[in-house]
Design a protein around this motif. Sequence first.
Motif: not given
Length: 121
Positions: A87-95, A97-113
């Motif tokens: 649903k593209f509401t939870g996001f995580l990035v692993v750079l 360089s070996g570090v990672a971060t994550g966050w959540t947000e509401i993505n009302a535009d993500a109407e994905i079939d």
Amino acid sequence: MNPRRVHDLMRRYFPKIDGAEHEWVVVVDEAGLRREVLEALLGKIVPAEELIVEVHRKIGGMVPRAAAIAMVAKHVGRGDIRIADRKFTGFLVVLRSGVATGWTEINADAEIDYQDETISH
């Protein structure tokens, strides 16, 4: 889901990241991927069992959680790896360089079939 579809979805729905706004965690050390740290971060930020993972535009897919962690372990350091739920509401990035971060947000535009999409193992 093929890598081209993953790349298109990530370009459309994965938010731009401002590194200074996030808390970063070291997920790779001299021994390789710190799986337990990545698993904990994923569990907190993106708890879904099916994850969309993109290493770069030619490597990516919608995979089960265990396969996502294996994909990160295999490709860490080769690019900035992006992970999201369906649903593209939870996001995580692993750079690379070996570090990672994550966050959540509401993505009302993500109407994905996903009707014709299947999970690849």
